[in-house]
Design a protein around this motif. Structure first.
Motif, PDB file in Angstrom:
ATOM      1  N   VAL A 150      73.441   3.187  38.629  1.00 37.32           N
ATOM      2  CA  VAL A 150      74.579   2.260  38.599  1.00 37.32           C
ATOM      3  C   VAL A 150      74.135   0.858  39.023  1.00 37.32           C
ATOM      4  CG1 VAL A 150      76.865   1.775  39.536  1.00 37.32           C
ATOM      5  CG2 VAL A 150      76.198   4.138  39.071  1.00 37.32           C
ATOM      6  N   LYS A 151      73.343   0.763  40.076  1.00 37.23           N
ATOM      7  CA  LYS A 151      72.874  -0.525  40.577  1.00 37.23           C
ATOM      8  C   LYS A 151      72.105  -1.282  39.504  1.00 37.23           C
ATOM      9  CE  LYS A 151      69.812  -2.442  44.150  1.00 37.23           C
ATOM     10  NZ  LYS A 151      68.949  -2.094  45.314  1.00 37.23           N
ATOM     11  N   ARG A 152      71.220  -0.597  38.822  1.00 35.08           N
ATOM     12  CA  ARG A 152      70.383  -1.264  37.825  1.00 35.08           C
ATOM     13  C   ARG A 152      71.138  -1.523  36.523  1.00 35.08           C
ATOM     14  NH1 ARG A 152      64.328   1.313  38.965  1.00 35.08           N
ATOM     15  NH2 ARG A 152      64.201   0.446  41.080  1.00 35.08           N
ATOM     16  N   PHE A 153      72.172  -0.733  36.252  1.00 37.01           N
ATOM     17  CA  PHE A 153      73.022  -1.011  35.091  1.00 37.01           C
ATOM     18  C   PHE A 153      73.761  -2.332  35.287  1.00 37.01           C
ATOM     19  CE2 PHE A 153      77.379  -0.900  33.453  1.00 37.01           C
ATOM     20  CZ  PHE A 153      77.136  -0.812  32.093  1.00 37.01           C
ATOM     21  N   PHE A 154      74.338  -2.524  36.463  1.00 34.75           N
ATOM     22  CA  PHE A 154      75.069  -3.753  36.746  1.00 34.75           C
ATOM     23  C   PHE A 154      74.141  -4.969  36.768  1.00 34.75           C
ATOM     24  CE2 PHE A 154      78.726  -1.441  39.047  1.00 34.75           C
ATOM     25  CZ  PHE A 154      79.564  -1.586  37.956  1.00 34.75           C
ATOM     26  N   ASP A 155      72.945  -4.788  37.283  1.00 31.94           N
ATOM     27  CA  ASP A 155      72.008  -5.903  37.438  1.00 31.94           C
ATOM     28  C   ASP A 155      70.638  -5.489  36.904  1.00 31.94           C
ATOM     29  OD1 ASP A 155      70.670  -8.163  38.128  1.00 31.94           O
ATOM     30  OD2 ASP A 155      71.161  -8.106  40.266  1.00 31.94           O
ATOM     31  N   PRO A 156      70.424  -5.602  35.575  1.00 34.37           N
ATOM     32  CA  PRO A 156      69.176  -5.110  34.971  1.00 34.37           C
ATOM     33  C   PRO A 156      67.925  -5.727  35.564  1.00 34.37           C
ATOM     34  CG  PRO A 156      70.798  -5.632  33.280  1.00 34.37           C
ATOM     35  CD  PRO A 156      71.350  -6.139  34.576  1.00 34.37           C
TER      36      PRO A 156
END
Length: 333
Positions: A254-260
């Motif tokens: 989720v973290k990396r989806f929001f902020d690639p």
């Protein structure tokens, strides 16, 4: 890999308490007439709070056992609540028929309702069939435990549960099933405890293995990735997405989806700077966890993490796992 957050027990105080409820409501900011998709309806805790705030809610769930909770909310909010049986990975196609949507909430993983039902087979604390199927169809946990060879089973436990002793557990499982199929939750829990032992004060030794089996049975990582990108397609500029996860593997996705850019390779200031990825979500809120008061009321909230963000006007991306660190079954430790 990040450290896995694990509850010491599966107990909850009170049935089906939605975690981080106040924080989820603040992230979604529901107003009278706003339209929110509850992609993981469960017992309807988030849906009820959103409906009470005046929102119109579209609930989605693949578990047939949610029917009584659906009926209760439909009776109480006949004009503002709609339910569709399905998976949250399809939420954009499901919700598109109901018009523009202002927000989406996802509560990832097994619910306390499912843990409390022994015959669902999710819990190592309750005796029941070794099932774990949220949709109650398809491959069960018993199928995996009894059919996979030792190496494949070890790899699964390591990748999806971060179980460092996966090879030894798989060895004990394969030896035990020579005497007959492993079909019971407590039977499997005892085998795992025998394999790796248990120290006072530690989490139950079966915790990681049960998590891994549940994730595999329900294709949870695939569902999560598809659901996140479905929300991105569905929500227009200003739309809000709130995601509650319960272990580090999900939270990292989720973290990396929001902020690639968080998942990209490290760059040197001496090298030419690459162009920034267009931001589909901004602002991205700081991750939130439950405070002491909520933890007293609901121990399940201890490992919960809420991440939320607001949709920008950038075009939605095609589904792509690159940079999300989605676990894949490879070699066991």
């Amino acid at each position: 890999m990040g450290k896995l957050s694990l509850p010491e027990t599966e107990a909850t105080e009170g049935p089906h308490v939605p975690v981080l409820l106040a924080e989820v409501l603040a992230a979604l900011s529901p107003g009278v007439g706003s339209r929110i998709v509850d992609g993981t309806f469960g017992a309807g805790g988030y849906s009820r709070a959103l409906l009470s705030a005046g929102a119109h809610v579209i609930g989605i769930d693949r578990d047939p056992n949610v029917a009584p909770h659906v009926a209760a909310l439909k009776a109480e909010f006949p004009d503002t609540f709609t339910f569709v049986a399905g998976t949250f990975s399809e939420l954009d196609s499901v919700a598109a028929a109901f018009g523009p949507v202002d927000g989406v909430v996802l509560d990832i993983g097994v619910s306390s309702m499912q843990l409390d039902e022994a015959d669902r087979g999710f819990s190592f604390m309750r005796e029941g069939p070794l099932d774990m199927r949220m949709s109650q169809s398809g491959t069960s946990a018993a199928d995996l435990v009894n059919d996979l060879d030792q190496e494949a089973l070890a790899n699964l436990l390591y990748a999806f549960g971060e179980e460092r002793k996966s090879r030894r557990i798989a060895q004990f499982i394969v030896a035990a099933r020579q005497d007959g199929p492993i079909t019971n939750t407590l039977q499997l829990a005892r085998i795992i405890e025998k394999a790796i032992g248990r120290k006072p004060g530690d989490a139950h030794p079966a915790t990681r293995s049960f998590q891994a089996l549940r994730i595999a049975v329900n294709a949870e990582f695939e569902q999560l990735v598809e659901g996140l990108f479905a929300a991105e397609r569905l929500l227009d500029v200003g739309g809000r997405l709130a995601v509650v996860s319960f272990h580090s593997l999900e939270d990292r996705i989720v973290k990396r989806f929001f902020d690639p850019e968080k998942g990209g390779p490290a760059t040197s200031r001496h090298l030419p700077q690459t162009e920034s990825v267009p931001r589909r979500w901004k602002p991205v809120a700081k991750a939130l966890k439950a405070g002491p008061d909520e933890l007293k009321r609901n121990p399940r909230a201890r490992s919960a993490v809420l991440r939320s963000a607001v949709r920008t006007g950038e075009k939605a991306r095609p589904v792509d796992e690159t940079g999300l660190s989605v676990p894949r079954i490879g070699g066991a430790a």
